[in-house]
Motif scaffolding. Structure first.
Motif, PDB file in Angstrom:
ATOM      1  N   GLU A  66       0.430   9.918 -12.215  1.00 13.38           N
ATOM      2  CA  GLU A  66       1.070   8.617 -11.989  1.00 13.38           C
ATOM      3  C   GLU A  66       0.464   7.959 -10.770  1.00 13.38           C
ATOM      4  O   GLU A  66       0.002   8.627  -9.841  1.00 13.38           O
ATOM      5  CB  GLU A  66       2.583   8.762 -11.811  1.00 13.38           C
ATOM      6  CG  GLU A  66       3.312   9.036 -13.104  1.00 13.38           C
ATOM      7  CD  GLU A  66       4.813   8.843 -12.994  1.00 13.38           C
ATOM      8  OE1 GLU A  66       5.265   7.940 -12.263  1.00 13.38           O
ATOM      9  OE2 GLU A  66       5.532   9.611 -13.656  1.00 13.38           O
ATOM     10  N   SER A  67       0.514   6.641 -10.778  1.00 13.67           N
ATOM     11  CA  SER A  67      -0.092   5.834  -9.713  1.00 13.67           C
ATOM     12  C   SER A  67       0.992   5.109  -8.915  1.00 13.67           C
ATOM     13  O   SER A  67       1.987   4.652  -9.479  1.00 13.67           O
ATOM     14  CB  SER A  67      -1.044   4.824 -10.358  1.00 13.67           C
ATOM     15  OG  SER A  67      -1.553   3.948  -9.400  1.00 13.67           O
ATOM     16  N   PHE A  68       0.764   5.001  -7.605  1.00  6.63           N
ATOM     17  CA  PHE A  68       1.656   4.278  -6.699  1.00  6.63           C
ATOM     18  C   PHE A  68       0.809   3.368  -5.815  1.00  6.63           C
ATOM     19  O   PHE A  68      -0.358   3.665  -5.557  1.00  6.63           O
ATOM     20  CB  PHE A  68       2.427   5.252  -5.795  1.00  6.63           C
ATOM     21  CG  PHE A  68       3.352   6.161  -6.547  1.00  6.63           C
ATOM     22  CD1 PHE A  68       4.688   5.856  -6.685  1.00  6.63           C
ATOM     23  CD2 PHE A  68       2.874   7.337  -7.126  1.00  6.63           C
ATOM     24  CE1 PHE A  68       5.545   6.689  -7.391  1.00  6.63           C
ATOM     25  CE2 PHE A  68       3.715   8.183  -7.832  1.00  6.63           C
ATOM     26  CZ  PHE A  68       5.051   7.857  -7.961  1.00  6.63           C
ATOM     27  N   GLU A  69       1.405   2.292  -5.340  1.00 10.60           N
ATOM     28  CA  GLU A  69       0.762   1.456  -4.327  1.00 10.60           C
ATOM     29  C   GLU A  69       1.267   1.917  -2.968  1.00 10.60           C
ATOM     30  O   GLU A  69       2.472   2.166  -2.798  1.00 10.60           O
ATOM     31  CB  GLU A  69       1.089  -0.018  -4.552  1.00 10.60           C
ATOM     32  CG  GLU A  69       0.434  -0.576  -5.800  1.00 10.60           C
ATOM     33  CD  GLU A  69       0.641  -2.068  -5.962  1.00 10.60           C
ATOM     34  OE1 GLU A  69       1.355  -2.691  -5.144  1.00 10.60           O
ATOM     35  OE2 GLU A  69       0.070  -2.619  -6.925  1.00 10.60           O
ATOM     36  N   VAL A  70       0.320   2.022  -2.009  1.00 14.66           N
ATOM     37  CA  VAL A  70       0.690   2.539  -0.687  1.00 14.66           C
ATOM     38  C   VAL A  70      -0.002   1.762   0.430  1.00 14.66           C
ATOM     39  O   VAL A  70      -1.053   1.146   0.220  1.00 14.66           O
ATOM     40  CB  VAL A  70       0.327   4.041  -0.533  1.00 14.66           C
ATOM     41  CG1 VAL A  70       1.062   4.891  -1.554  1.00 14.66           C
ATOM     42  CG2 VAL A  70      -1.172   4.277  -0.616  1.00 14.66           C
ATOM     43  N   LEU A  71       0.597   1.843   1.600  1.00 17.99           N
ATOM     44  CA  LEU A  71      -0.070   1.429   2.836  1.00 17.99           C
ATOM     45  C   LEU A  71      -0.688   2.686   3.427  1.00 17.99           C
ATOM     46  O   LEU A  71      -0.069   3.754   3.412  1.00 17.99           O
ATOM     47  CB  LEU A  71       0.930   0.811   3.821  1.00 17.99           C
ATOM     48  CG  LEU A  71       1.664  -0.426   3.321  1.00 17.99           C
ATOM     49  CD1 LEU A  71       2.625  -0.941   4.392  1.00 17.99           C
ATOM     50  CD2 LEU A  71       0.685  -1.513   2.911  1.00 17.99           C
ATOM     51  N   ARG A  72      -1.893   2.541   3.946  1.00 16.75           N
ATOM     52  CA  ARG A  72      -2.631   3.682   4.492  1.00 16.75           C
ATOM     53  C   ARG A  72      -2.953   3.466   5.971  1.00 16.75           C
ATOM     54  O   ARG A  72      -2.971   4.412   6.746  1.00 16.75           O
ATOM     55  CB  ARG A  72      -3.913   3.854   3.678  1.00 16.75           C
ATOM     56  CG  ARG A  72      -4.872   4.864   4.217  1.00 16.75           C
ATOM     57  CD  ARG A  72      -6.110   4.997   3.360  1.00 16.75           C
ATOM     58  NE  ARG A  72      -7.011   5.965   3.959  1.00 16.75           N
ATOM     59  CZ  ARG A  72      -7.944   6.611   3.314  1.00 16.75           C
ATOM     60  NH1 ARG A  72      -8.117   6.400   2.014  1.00 16.75           N
ATOM     61  NH2 ARG A  72      -8.722   7.465   3.941  1.00 16.75           N
ATOM     62  N   PHE A  73      -3.262   2.227   6.318  1.00 16.93           N
ATOM     63  CA  PHE A  73      -3.561   1.864   7.694  1.00 16.93           C
ATOM     64  C   PHE A  73      -2.444   0.982   8.234  1.00 16.93           C
ATOM     65  O   PHE A  73      -1.655   0.428   7.467  1.00 16.93           O
ATOM     66  CB  PHE A  73      -4.893   1.109   7.776  1.00 16.93           C
ATOM     67  CG  PHE A  73      -6.083   1.948   7.409  1.00 16.93           C
ATOM     68  CD1 PHE A  73      -6.620   2.843   8.319  1.00 16.93           C
ATOM     69  CD2 PHE A  73      -6.649   1.856   6.149  1.00 16.93           C
ATOM     70  CE1 PHE A  73      -7.713   3.625   7.976  1.00 16.93           C
ATOM     71  CE2 PHE A  73      -7.734   2.629   5.791  1.00 16.93           C
ATOM     72  CZ  PHE A  73      -8.282   3.520   6.703  1.00 16.93           C
ATOM     73  N   GLY A  74      -2.392   0.862   9.536  1.00 15.15           N
ATOM     74  CA  GLY A  74      -1.392   0.008  10.157  1.00 15.15           C
ATOM     75  C   GLY A  74      -1.953  -0.635  11.406  1.00 15.15           C
ATOM     76  O   GLY A  74      -3.127  -0.455  11.753  1.00 15.15           O
ATOM     77  N   VAL A  75      -1.105  -1.392  12.073  1.00 17.23           N
ATOM     78  CA  VAL A  75      -1.503  -2.074  13.305  1.00 17.23           C
ATOM     79  C   VAL A  75      -0.585  -1.574  14.416  1.00 17.23           C
ATOM     80  O   VAL A  75       0.636  -1.570  14.280  1.00 17.23           O
ATOM     81  CB  VAL A  75      -1.400  -3.605  13.158  1.00 17.23           C
ATOM     82  CG1 VAL A  75      -1.816  -4.294  14.456  1.00 17.23           C
ATOM     83  CG2 VAL A  75      -2.272  -4.084  11.996  1.00 17.23           C
ATOM     84  N   VAL A  85      -6.133  -1.614  14.686  1.00 16.72           N
ATOM     85  CA  VAL A  85      -5.897  -0.967  13.401  1.00 16.72           C
ATOM     86  C   VAL A  85      -5.982   0.542  13.607  1.00 16.72           C
ATOM     87  O   VAL A  85      -6.903   1.043  14.239  1.00 16.72           O
ATOM     88  CB  VAL A  85      -6.922  -1.434  12.346  1.00 16.72           C
ATOM     89  CG1 VAL A  85      -6.742  -0.658  11.049  1.00 16.72           C
ATOM     90  CG2 VAL A  85      -6.780  -2.927  12.096  1.00 16.72           C
ATOM     91  N   VAL A  86      -4.995   1.261  13.055  1.00 19.00           N
ATOM     92  CA  VAL A  86      -4.952   2.717  13.179  1.00 19.00           C
ATOM     93  C   VAL A  86      -4.687   3.326  11.798  1.00 19.00           C
ATOM     94  O   VAL A  86      -4.233   2.647  10.884  1.00 19.00           O
ATOM     95  CB  VAL A  86      -3.862   3.174  14.174  1.00 19.00           C
ATOM     96  CG1 VAL A  86      -4.208   2.747  15.589  1.00 19.00           C
ATOM     97  CG2 VAL A  86      -2.492   2.639  13.775  1.00 19.00           C
ATOM     98  N   GLY A  87      -4.958   4.613  11.684  1.00 19.05           N
ATOM     99  CA  GLY A  87      -4.745   5.335  10.432  1.00 19.05           C
ATOM    100  C   GLY A  87      -5.910   6.250  10.142  1.00 19.05           C
ATOM    101  O   GLY A  87      -6.924   6.233  10.851  1.00 19.05           O
ATOM    102  N   ILE A  88      -5.790   7.053   9.120  1.00 16.35           N
ATOM    103  CA  ILE A  88      -6.808   8.047   8.767  1.00 16.35           C
ATOM    104  C   ILE A  88      -7.867   7.413   7.865  1.00 16.35           C
ATOM    105  O   ILE A  88      -7.556   6.976   6.765  1.00 16.35           O
ATOM    106  CB  ILE A  88      -6.164   9.256   8.067  1.00 16.35           C
ATOM    107  CG1 ILE A  88      -5.189   9.949   9.027  1.00 16.35           C
ATOM    108  CG2 ILE A  88      -7.226  10.227   7.563  1.00 16.35           C
ATOM    109  CD1 ILE A  88      -4.383  11.060   8.401  1.00 16.35           C
ATOM    110  N   ALA A  89      -9.113   7.373   8.349  1.00 20.45           N
ATOM    111  CA  ALA A  89     -10.224   6.811   7.574  1.00 20.45           C
ATOM    112  C   ALA A  89     -11.131   7.900   7.005  1.00 20.45           C
ATOM    113  O   ALA A  89     -11.755   7.711   5.966  1.00 20.45           O
ATOM    114  CB  ALA A  89     -11.042   5.856   8.441  1.00 20.45           C
ATOM    115  N   GLU A  90     -11.212   9.053   7.673  1.00 22.17           N
ATOM    116  CA  GLU A  90     -12.117  10.119   7.246  1.00 22.17           C
ATOM    117  C   GLU A  90     -11.552  10.843   6.029  1.00 22.17           C
ATOM    118  O   GLU A  90     -10.347  10.932   5.842  1.00 22.17           O
ATOM    119  CB  GLU A  90     -12.305  11.141   8.381  1.00 22.17           C
ATOM    120  CG  GLU A  90     -12.889  10.564   9.656  1.00 22.17           C
ATOM    121  CD  GLU A  90     -11.839   9.845  10.507  1.00 22.17           C
ATOM    122  OE1 GLU A  90     -10.634  10.145  10.366  1.00 22.17           O
ATOM    123  OE2 GLU A  90     -12.226   8.956  11.279  1.00 22.17           O
TER     124      GLU A  90
END
Length: 195
Positions: A66-75, A85-90
């Motif tokens: 199943e698929s969901f929409e998510v936020l991954r990065f934030g401010v 901008v912060v969050g996991i990019a690697e």
């Protein structure tokens, strides 16, 4: 993985089915946010929305995805003046550490409480229900859509196969077994973008 119980010296041991969560790298939309925790005065920013895929097998051995929409990065803004901008990019994979039933979203109003601990303060929890609801985030995976986090947790329960009867116990059991993994696909960190 086959779901079965093993009796060891009169103790029933439950084998949980493995569940995989994949966080995408290609933006599929945008969402308004504000700079957490001290950047409310800076106005609103736009951050990308990503697809998150959850997959595993149900109790009959059928593959489910199943698929969901998510936020991954934030401010983030700590000083009230400077946002970034912060969050996991690697690219990285983590075993989910625990279910945190007492967690509630800090930046907006939500009735979908609780969070999955990925590591340290990086969590999976409820996110905005629609494009007009504004949450702030600093890198947690926020599950979007009306009752999206509840739907996400219901899917985890159906795929993992906990033995507990009540939902709150099922979530705690899943968190303690260490059979849920999340993989962050390598992504380009988005630029700081004001609305």
């Amino acid at each position: 993985m086959i779901d079965f119980d093993i009796a060891v010296y009169g103790i029933e041991v439950s084998i949980m089915r493995r569940v995989e969560i994949f966080v995408g790298a290609i933006p599929i939309g945008e969402q308004k946010t504000w700079a957490y925790p001290n950047g409310n005065e800076l106005g609103h920013f736009l951050i990308p929305v990503y697809e998150c895929i959850v997959q595993g097998s149900d109790g009959e051995g059928n593959r489910v995805q199943e698929s969901f929409e998510v936020l991954r990065f934030g401010v983030q803004c700590k000083d009230g003046k400077t946002a970034r901008v912060v969050g996991i990019a690697e690219r990285q994979t983590h075993k989910i550490k625990a279910w945190i039933p007492s967690y509630s979203v800090h930046s907006a109003s939500s009735n979908e409480n609780g969070a999955w601990q990925v590591y340290n303060n990086f969590l999976i929890h409820d996110g905005p229900d629609n494009s007009t609801e504004i949450f702030a985030t600093i890198g947690c995976i926020e599950i979007m859509g009306p009752l999206g986090f509840n739907r996400f947790n219901n899917l985890l329960i159906s795929l993992a196969g906990p033995k507990a009867t009540y939902r709150h116990r099922q979530l705690a059991e899943i968190g303690s077994k260490g059979e849920i993994y999340i993989t962050y696909t390598k992504a380009v960190r988005p630029p700081l973008k004001m609305v």
